[in-house]
Design an enzyme around this catalytic site. Structure first.
Site, short mmCIF file in Angstrom:
data_model
loop_
_atom_site.label_atom_id
_atom_site.label_comp_id
_atom_site.label_asym_id
_atom_site.label_seq_id
_atom_site.Cartn_x
_atom_site.Cartn_y
_atom_site.Cartn_z
N GLY A 95 0.82 -1.21 0.00
CA GLY A 95 0.00 0.00 0.00
C GLY A 95 0.85 1.26 0.00
CG ASN A 100 -4.92 3.96 9.47
OD1 ASN A 100 -5.34 4.98 8.92
ND2 ASN A 100 -3.78 3.95 10.13
CD GLN A 134 -6.77 -0.43 7.78
OE1 GLN A 134 -7.55 -1.32 8.14
NE2 GLN A 134 -5.47 -0.48 8.04
CB SER A 164 -2.29 -2.97 1.23
OG SER A 164 -1.24 -3.67 1.84
CG HIS A 207 -0.06 -6.43 4.90
ND1 HIS A 207 -0.12 -6.07 6.22
CD2 HIS A 207 0.24 -5.30 4.22
CE1 HIS A 207 0.16 -4.78 6.33
NE2 HIS A 207 0.38 -4.29 5.13
CB THR A 218 11.93 -9.93 -10.97
OG1 THR A 218 13.10 -9.79 -11.77
CG2 THR A 218 11.34 -11.31 -11.17
CB CYS A 272 4.39 5.49 24.98
SG CYS A 272 4.06 6.97 25.92
C1 LIG Z 1 -4.91 3.48 5.32
C2 LIG Z 1 -3.60 2.84 5.01
N1 LIG Z 1 -2.90 3.24 3.94
C3 LIG Z 1 -1.71 2.69 3.62
C4 LIG Z 1 -1.16 1.70 4.39
C5 LIG Z 1 0.16 1.14 4.00
O1 LIG Z 1 0.09 -0.09 3.35
P1 LIG Z 1 1.27 -1.16 3.46
O2 LIG Z 1 1.28 -1.63 4.87
O3 LIG Z 1 0.88 -2.24 2.52
O4 LIG Z 1 2.54 -0.49 3.08
C6 LIG Z 1 -1.87 1.24 5.53
C7 LIG Z 1 -1.37 0.17 6.42
O5 LIG Z 1 -0.29 0.15 6.95
C8 LIG Z 1 -3.11 1.84 5.85
O6 LIG Z 1 -3.79 1.45 6.92
C1 LIG Z 2 22.45 -7.74 -12.52
C2 LIG Z 2 21.04 -7.55 -12.11
N1 LIG Z 2 20.67 -6.43 -11.45
C3 LIG Z 2 19.42 -6.22 -11.05
C4 LIG Z 2 18.42 -7.14 -11.27
C5 LIG Z 2 17.03 -6.83 -10.82
O1 LIG Z 2 16.69 -7.50 -9.64
P1 LIG Z 2 15.16 -7.90 -9.32
O2 LIG Z 2 14.81 -8.96 -10.31
O3 LIG Z 2 15.20 -8.42 -7.93
O4 LIG Z 2 14.33 -6.68 -9.47
C6 LIG Z 2 18.76 -8.34 -11.96
C7 LIG Z 2 17.76 -9.40 -12.24
O5 LIG Z 2 16.74 -9.26 -12.80
C8 LIG Z 2 20.08 -8.54 -12.38
O6 LIG Z 2 20.44 -9.65 -13.03
S1 FES Z 3 7.22 7.16 26.15
FE1 FES Z 3 6.59 8.52 27.63
S2 FES Z 3 7.78 7.97 29.30
FE2 FES Z 3 8.16 6.40 27.89
#
Ligand SMILES: Cc1ncc(COP(=O)(O)O)c(C=O)c1O
Ligand SMILES: Cc1ncc(COP(=O)(O)O)c(C=O)c1O
Ligand code: FES
Ligand code: FES
Lengths: 126, 387, 387, 126
Positions: C71, C151, C179, C199, C201, C237, C326
């Site tokens: 997200g 959220n 959310q 998102s 997860h 990738t 906190c």
């Molecule tokens: C409203 C909202 N936007 C964006 C995100 C970010 O998404 P992600 O955790 O997949 O980076 C979250 C959750 O963390 C969310 O609750």
């Molecule tokens: C030399 C090299 N650099 C970067 C990448 C990109 O990495 P990724 O596939 O994890 O995005 C690749 C493979 O695709 C690669 O062979």
């Molecule tokens: S964060 Fe407030 S005292 Fe620990």
């Protein structure tokens, strides 16, 4: 990626080869990718009696070559001239968007071979 | 049908041990590592352990590791992040003609946006000259990026020497070690690097995970804003199971590397020599011997086109890759082969076999049995080949 | 000890069906979807099926879906990518005070780099006024971003109305639906949005995967350069197993949503009413009824501090979260609660329970049994509480 | 996140409560996070005979409060004045980096309570 028809024509391409002393030969290169195709025609009267091809190119290039030879065999020259790139692609059940340019090879080579035939006729006459 | 996977430089299967560990973190220990409850804390602990595993594998401190979504993102963060952070020092950047697109395209973006870029040439084996690097460095050079090993032809660059040079001249040195990790030793201190990119899915870890090593003291402007994860360098809920899988994959690779490299080198040479023996008009691309990755075979088969080769190989169950234009969206053949001075037509018919952990001599022999038949068939079809 | 997970807004477990599908793509069908061999093609097919599943769930076309690492990245791509693409049209941006940090921090980055930003206030329930949005739009406004559901307090914004307004005025409208997805209907056409973030997860899919919907015709400058994946919008990738998991999670959520929402609403109200009944000096944060997410409970417990509450709950196996300073790195209490006009001390003692698929009435009753004891203990320790 | 010692003092905090008519009372608020701590001292001669606390704050705030009361009980005022924030954190086996500020509450409240004791003595005298 490719349709079954494309793969069939790639795996078992029809009419591969050369025709010695062909009536018409057309060769085109694909400026986009550097692939090359050559078509040989054996023409009797107005009819394409035999056709062969040789292709250096991708799967789509091979398949469209094979398909176009099938499409023109036994057809008249006029009918053959009507065959478009799109028609070849369609006959194969379609090509992926980034492979559409490959079908140009096939129809272009065919048309080049027909032009070669006419040129030779002209020369023979003249 | 027999299926022989010989495209490990594109991606690898996830090791079963890695996969089963990941499962636990997907379905049981699924907490968000930023949460203070025990679900969060058990995820946090495992995440930090993974950071140690990755750091340990490349001789870094855990705090110097920033996890990303892959090698591409890590490359982008390194190049764009450092170029922005150090723009007041200078605007000159250096890279090589044989880098991965993740590097090249990123530098080209900068070249269009106010930076000056020098792209270094390579020799016919794909190797860089240290002298050439030296000559390219200017007083206003801020960043130099050189890949450790090339993904197409397996050429291993003299990175340690280049790093020494960069350090002398005060230029930040980034290395893309995506292809070398797990195959040859990668140590950030021995290589004298300031930043180093690694990717999980090339070493039997999951896709979608990578890391950037950033030497303590090097500044980077982040590329992603949000919750401030990864010490504010890379926001976004951490891909905990993926990262844990990557950590485990590093641990396994570290333990197995020496044995595997020896085995792969044997298979590599058996395949390369076998092809040269059985097929005419074939040329090996890239260096031979110790300057080549243990798992890389790259040959140009004249008079036939790469995609046709790949499709034909696939029909008998062999998965390989090619530098052919026709297999990529771009229609230009491999920029790596062209940079090595290879003519278009020959680059067109190049084939890469990249070996991996599961491959056997039987796999290699199967290729040696099938490939000559395929080449013969395609050459018979080729207008370029006159018997 | 009984373990009750009530932090589903932070992250969810991966559904077992999703996880086992992913396993197949980690260990067997592991090809790189850009490869033309059958390993690559089977991955490509599954990837495109996932794109259809995600698109189908939100009423979009598959071609309008760009997969990202989550997200946060999707939010960044939307905001930074559109701000850059449309900068010649204007430099004014609008968002709200209760957005996730992935939105707020990104806009603040732009505000420091030549853009003008209006941050809209909310009322004491966390709700936005459509009139306020209308008044904020200027001729040079290019982009408006409003979250679908909050959220922290679960407030559901009048997004469809705001979208109608934006369309009238020719302003690009982005919605963060992270959310709301899977809890209430999310349809890009009904909501009149141009871009929408989701998102994985948060809906029982894997971490490290998200998507940005971009309506056909909207331009975006990419943030990551490389191999040109995802139609050049997002190189790297593809995280195929993760994306496939996300697709499956969407399919499951779509099938179960109506039933689940009904069940969760019941649990939510049972928990909220139970707390109010059993503990004095407690205030519900956010709207009640249909304007609240079915799974969100947020209360402020006066005279006690949030982290202490969380730790105490965790000790009896209950995982929750809080808007307390906190518990975060930042030391400021939740910006959402402050934007709703809550005094610091009260925001300090807020607790969020976010319910999920596995939760039962027994889970709720367990919280209702434990929480009063914990609050009592902490209040006895508190210098602010005078019996 | 927290050490076992921190969790022990958080779960079973020592010396929670008030001392009616304490000899010294110190209250500090943490400007960074808004947390509050109050310490009560019962002093005989130079010795801290009893000590109690009340804290509104995070886990670290509660644990450091509890720990500091343990550390000063039975000590002389001079010894108590020597107790630093760092010493409290150390006695708990360390705190996470972003929680180090929390230990300020404990030592500061203690010192404020001692100051209050001196102020009251002054007043009583003068
Ligand atoms: C409203 C909202 N936007 C964006 C995100 C970010 O998404 P992600 O955790 O997949 O980076 C979250 C959750 O963390 C969310 O609750
Ligand atoms: C030399 C090299 N650099 C970067 C990448 C990109 O990495 P990724 O596939 O994890 O995005 C690749 C493979 O695709 C690669 O062979
Ligand atoms: S964060 Fe407030 S005292 Fe620990
Ligand atoms: S790519 Fe060259 S003809 Fe198909």
């Amino acid at each position: 990626m490719y349709t079954e028809k494309v793969m069939d024509h790639f795996t078992n391409p029809r009419n591969v080869g050369e025709i010695p002393d062909a009536d018409g030969v057309g060769e085109v290169g694909n400026p986009k990718c550097g692939d090359i195709m050559r078509i040989y025609l054996d023409i009797e009267g107005d009819t394409i009696k035999d056709v062969k091809f040789k292709t250096f190119g991708c799967g789509a290039a091979v398949a469209t070559s094979s398909m176009v030879t099938e499409m023109v065999k036994g057809k008249t020259i006029t009918e053959a001239l009507d065959i478009s790139n799109a028609a070849v692609a369609e006959a194969l059940g379609g090509l992926p968007p980034n492979k559409l340019h490959c079908s140009n090879l096939a129809a272009d080579a065919l048309h080049a071979a027909i032009k070669d035939y006419y040129d030779k006729q002209e020369k023979a006459k003249g | 049908m027999r299926r022989v996977y010989l495209d490990h430089s594109a991606t690898t299967p996830v090791d079963p041990e890695v996969a089963s560990l990941m499962m636990t973190y997907y379905t049981e220990k699924y907490g968000n590592p930023s949460s203070i409850h025990s679900f969060g804390q058990e995820a946090r602990e495992a995440l930090e352990k993974a950071r140690e595993q990755v750091a340990g594998f490349i001789g870094a401190q855990p705090a110097e590791i920033t996890f990303t979504s892959g090698g591409t993102e890590a490359d982008n963060l390194a190049i764009l992040g450092a170029a922005e952070a150090y723009k007041d020092k200078g605007k000159h950047l250096i890279t090589t003609a044989v880098e991965h697109h993740a590097i090249l395209e990123t530098f080209e973006f900068l070249a269009k946006n106010g930076y000056e870029l020098t792209v270094l040439p390579v020799d016919e084996e794909g190797l860089l000259s240290v002298d050439g690097v030296q000559r390219a460095i200017r007083p206003d050079t801020i960043l130099l990026s050189v890949m450790h090993a090339n993904n197409e032809v397996g050429a291993i660059q003299p990175v340690a020497e280049i790093g020494r040079l960069a350090r002398e001249k005060g230029v930040i040195f980034h290395v893309d070690a995506v292809q070398s990790l797990g195959k040859i030793p990668v140590n950030v201190n021995d290589l004298n690097v300031d930043m180093l990119t690694v990717s999980s899915h090339k070493i039997y870890g999951p896709k979608g995970v990578g890391a950037l090593y950033v030497r303590k003291g090097i500044r980077l402007v982040p590329r992603v804003y949000g919750g401030g994860q990864e010490k504010k360098r890379r926001s976004g809920t951490e891909n905990t199971p993926g990262i844990i899988g990557f950590g485990k994959a590093c641990e396994l690779a570290q333990a197995r590397m020496a044995d595997e490299a020896a085995k792969l080198t044997g298979l590599r040479d058996r395949l390369m020599d076998g092809i040269l023996e059985r097929i005419d008009f074939v040329k090996v691309n890239g260096p031979r011997g110790a300057k080549r990755l243990p798992n890389n075979v790259n040959v140009s088969v004249q008079y036939v086109e790469g995609e046709s080769l790949l499709l034909s190989l696939d029909m008998v169950g062999i998965a390989a890759s090619s530098g052919s234009a026709c297999t990529s969206g771009s229609l230009d053949p491999s920029h790596v082969l062209l940079a090595m001075g290879m003519p278009h037509e020959i680059a067109h018919g190049s084939l890469r076999f990249s070996l991996g952990r599961q491959n056997t001599e039987e796999d290699v022999d199967y290729v040696l049995e099938q490939l000559p038949k395929i080449v013969e068939r395609l050459r018979r079809m080729s207008p370029l080949f006159d018997q």
